[in-house]
Write a protein that holds these residues in place. Structure first.
Motif, PDB file in Angstrom:
ATOM      1  N   ASP B  48       0.864  -1.167   0.000  1.00  0.00           N
ATOM      2  CA  ASP B  48       0.000   0.000   0.000  1.00  0.00           C
ATOM      3  C   ASP B  48       0.909   1.227   0.000  1.00  0.00           C
ATOM      4  N   VAL B  49       1.057   1.803  -1.183  1.00  0.00           N
ATOM      5  CA  VAL B  49       2.018   2.890  -1.334  1.00  0.00           C
ATOM      6  C   VAL B  49       1.682   4.064  -0.428  1.00  0.00           C
ATOM      7  N   GLY B  50       0.389   4.319  -0.261  1.00  0.00           N
ATOM      8  CA  GLY B  50      -0.027   5.406   0.618  1.00  0.00           C
ATOM      9  C   GLY B  50       0.522   5.220   2.017  1.00  0.00           C
ATOM     10  N   ARG B  51       0.437   4.006   2.512  1.00  0.00           N
ATOM     11  CA  ARG B  51       0.928   3.729   3.869  1.00  0.00           C
ATOM     12  C   ARG B  51       2.444   3.856   3.928  1.00  0.00           C
ATOM     13  N   VAL B  52       3.091   3.361   2.876  1.00  0.00           N
ATOM     14  CA  VAL B  52       4.553   3.459   2.840  1.00  0.00           C
ATOM     15  C   VAL B  52       4.985   4.918   2.919  1.00  0.00           C
ATOM     16  N   LEU B  53       4.341   5.754   2.092  1.00  0.00           N
ATOM     17  CA  LEU B  53       4.693   7.176   2.080  1.00  0.00           C
ATOM     18  C   LEU B  53       4.397   7.829   3.429  1.00  0.00           C
ATOM     19  N   GLU B  54       3.333   7.354   4.068  1.00  0.00           N
ATOM     20  CA  GLU B  54       2.983   7.881   5.383  1.00  0.00           C
ATOM     21  C   GLU B  54       4.086   7.576   6.379  1.00  0.00           C
ATOM     22  N   ARG B  55       4.597   6.335   6.298  1.00  0.00           N
ATOM     23  CA  ARG B  55       5.651   5.935   7.229  1.00  0.00           C
ATOM     24  C   ARG B  55       6.937   6.685   6.930  1.00  0.00           C
ATOM     25  N   VAL B  56       7.202   6.933   5.659  1.00  0.00           N
ATOM     26  CA  VAL B  56       8.415   7.665   5.321  1.00  0.00           C
ATOM     27  C   VAL B  56       8.324   9.081   5.893  1.00  0.00           C
ATOM     28  N   GLY B  57       7.152   9.651   5.910  1.00  0.00           N
ATOM     29  CA  GLY B  57       6.939  10.919   6.586  1.00  0.00           C
ATOM     30  C   GLY B  57       6.637  12.063   5.650  1.00  0.00           C
ATOM     31  N   GLU B  58       6.157  13.146   6.215  1.00  0.00           N
ATOM     32  CA  GLU B  58       5.851  14.343   5.450  1.00  0.00           C
ATOM     33  C   GLU B  58       7.129  14.919   4.853  1.00  0.00           C
ATOM     34  N   PRO B  59       7.106  15.262   3.560  1.00  0.00           N
ATOM     35  CA  PRO B  59       8.287  15.898   2.972  1.00  0.00           C
ATOM     36  C   PRO B  59       8.747  17.101   3.786  1.00  0.00           C
ATOM     37  N   GLY B  60       7.804  17.858   4.293  1.00  0.00           N
ATOM     38  CA  GLY B  60       8.157  19.029   5.088  1.00  0.00           C
ATOM     39  C   GLY B  60       8.951  18.669   6.325  1.00  0.00           C
ATOM     40  N   GLU B  61       8.584  17.540   6.935  1.00  0.00           N
ATOM     41  CA  GLU B  61       9.278  17.109   8.147  1.00  0.00           C
ATOM     42  C   GLU B  61      10.700  16.672   7.825  1.00  0.00           C
ATOM     43  N   ILE B  62      10.836  15.917   6.753  1.00  0.00           N
ATOM     44  CA  ILE B  62      12.162  15.457   6.348  1.00  0.00           C
ATOM     45  C   ILE B  62      13.032  16.657   6.010  1.00  0.00           C
ATOM     46  N   ALA B  63      12.447  17.609   5.298  1.00  0.00           N
ATOM     47  CA  ALA B  63      13.209  18.797   4.909  1.00  0.00           C
ATOM     48  C   ALA B  63      13.641  19.606   6.132  1.00  0.00           C
ATOM     49  N   SER B  64      12.734  19.778   7.090  1.00  0.00           N
ATOM     50  CA  SER B  64      13.129  20.601   8.241  1.00  0.00           C
ATOM     51  C   SER B  64      14.131  19.873   9.123  1.00  0.00           C
ATOM     52  N   GLU B  65      14.036  18.549   9.193  1.00  0.00           N
ATOM     53  CA  GLU B  65      15.056  17.776   9.911  1.00  0.00           C
ATOM     54  C   GLU B  65      16.407  17.969   9.231  1.00  0.00           C
ATOM     55  N   ALA B  66      16.392  17.905   7.905  1.00  0.00           N
ATOM     56  CA  ALA B  66      17.625  18.090   7.154  1.00  0.00           C
ATOM     57  C   ALA B  66      18.197  19.483   7.375  1.00  0.00           C
ATOM     58  N   ARG B  67      17.341  20.492   7.380  1.00  0.00           N
ATOM     59  CA  ARG B  67      17.825  21.856   7.610  1.00  0.00           C
ATOM     60  C   ARG B  67      18.461  21.983   8.973  1.00  0.00           C
ATOM     61  N   GLU B  68      17.821  21.377   9.953  1.00  0.00           N
ATOM     62  CA  GLU B  68      18.349  21.447  11.323  1.00  0.00           C
ATOM     63  C   GLU B  68      19.668  20.706  11.452  1.00  0.00           C
ATOM     64  N   ARG B  69      19.703  19.467  10.963  1.00  0.00           N
ATOM     65  CA  ARG B  69      20.905  18.645  11.131  1.00  0.00           C
ATOM     66  C   ARG B  69      22.075  19.190  10.322  1.00  0.00           C
ATOM     67  N   LEU B  70      21.774  19.751   9.150  1.00  0.00           N
ATOM     68  CA  LEU B  70      22.848  20.162   8.264  1.00  0.00           C
ATOM     69  C   LEU B  70      23.069  21.672   8.259  1.00  0.00           C
TER      70      LEU B  70
END
Lengths: 116, 201
Positions: B48-70
């Protein structure tokens, strides 16, 4: 304190600890991103969104706490395997010492230590 | 259908990574893409691709984590971006050709826009509103050429039809730069709102 606020403190804790959890997992040998996420996911509440591990791994690499190697995989494109470095082990040992002391202290207070 | 979901997700992620050094951006996008592929193959045919994408997370969240870490700052839009939008639309009217080119330079120099936005800003339509003005000469000349070339002058239906088509074409060349301007303004406001929230956090 509102319950909502407590959740934010939890995520702060998580953010601080998760890099060392990754290092700890790598102590046992090299792993690739997806594997790491799966293992971390076993711990309740550790992984909110799986994608956020990749910036973390990049950061660890930048700080020379891990190195990476590309390896072929039977089931598709090559995978990037992460392994812990000497600095990584030292940083982890350092953190572990502090964490255990801190954890025990907080534990004592929370589980009804308080005033003696 | 599922491929489209994934593509949309990846595009969303890419647009959230505005301001990242290109190699970091590429790396992160590749890693997330492999992760999704890996998750799908693990789940097999029933993924279920929808669920997979949900688990991977919101693009915004990944991006802000990346901004913070890097340590990558989120850039707010400002005078540079507004100047680019204005010059793209009207620049060539004020300073022929060159005015528009300055707009293009400002557009590409900025780290605020995504590549897609820069492409649209540049190619839809070159010279902005000046383009239809150059073309404004066309319908009448076109009509003249057509109606006198066939040997026998043919007023009436044929030339009228050609005239109508060229008027429609003209209208399109006026609408296109306006569309681009609206598009860029919307993206500008949207992303600035995100930047505002992120900076406060």
């Amino acid at each position: 304190m509102e319950p909502g606020e407590a959740r934010t403190s939890l995520s702060q804790l998580r953010r601080g600890a998760i890099e060392y959890c990754v290092l700890a997992l790598l102590r046992g040998g090299e792993m690739y991103g997806f594997e790491l996420v799966k293992e971390l996911g076993e711990v309740d509440g550790m992984v909110t969104s799986e994608g956020t591990i990749y910036p973390l791994l990049t950061r660890l690499r930048k700080d020379d706490l891990v190195t990476t190697t590309w390896r072929e995989s039977e089931s598709g494109p090559p995978r990037r395997y992460y392994s812990i470095t000497k600095q990584g082990r030292d940083a982890l040992a350092d953190f572990a010492e502090n964490w255990i002391r801190f954890r025990d202290g907080v534990d004592r207070l929370i589980t009804g230590g308080g005033r003696r | 259908m599922t491929e489209r979901m994934i593509e949309r997700y990846m595009q969303d992620l890419e647009s959230q990574l505005v301001g990242f050094p290109p190699d970091r951006k590429r790396e992160l996008i590749d890693e997330v893409r492999s992760h999704i592929a890996e998750a799908r193959s693990e789940l097999g045919g029933e993924a279920d691709v929808g669920r997979v994408l949900e688990r991977v997370g919101e693009p915004g969240e990944i991006a802000s984590e990346a901004r913070e870490r890097l340590g990558i700052p989120i850039r707010k839009g400002g005078a540079l971006e507004i100047a680019a939008i204005v010059l793209l639309l009207l620049g060539a009217l004020v300073i022929p050709i060159f005015g528009w080119f300055i707009g293009v330079v400002l557009l590409w120099v900025s780290t605020f826009w995504t590549r897609r936005e820069k492409m649209i800003g540049t190619f839809v339509l070159p010279f902005g509103l000046a383009f239809p003005l150059l073309l404004g000469a066309f319908p009448s000349t076109l009509v003249t050429v057509v109606s006198t070339s066939g040997g026998t002058p043919q007023p009436g239906a044929t030339s009228l039809w050609v005239f109508a088509v060229s008027i429609a074409g003209l209208a399109l060349t006026v609408m296109a730069p306006i569309f681009t301007t609206v598009y860029l303004v919307r993206r500008y406001r949207e992303r600035n709102a995100v930047a505002q929230v992120a900076q406060v956090a």
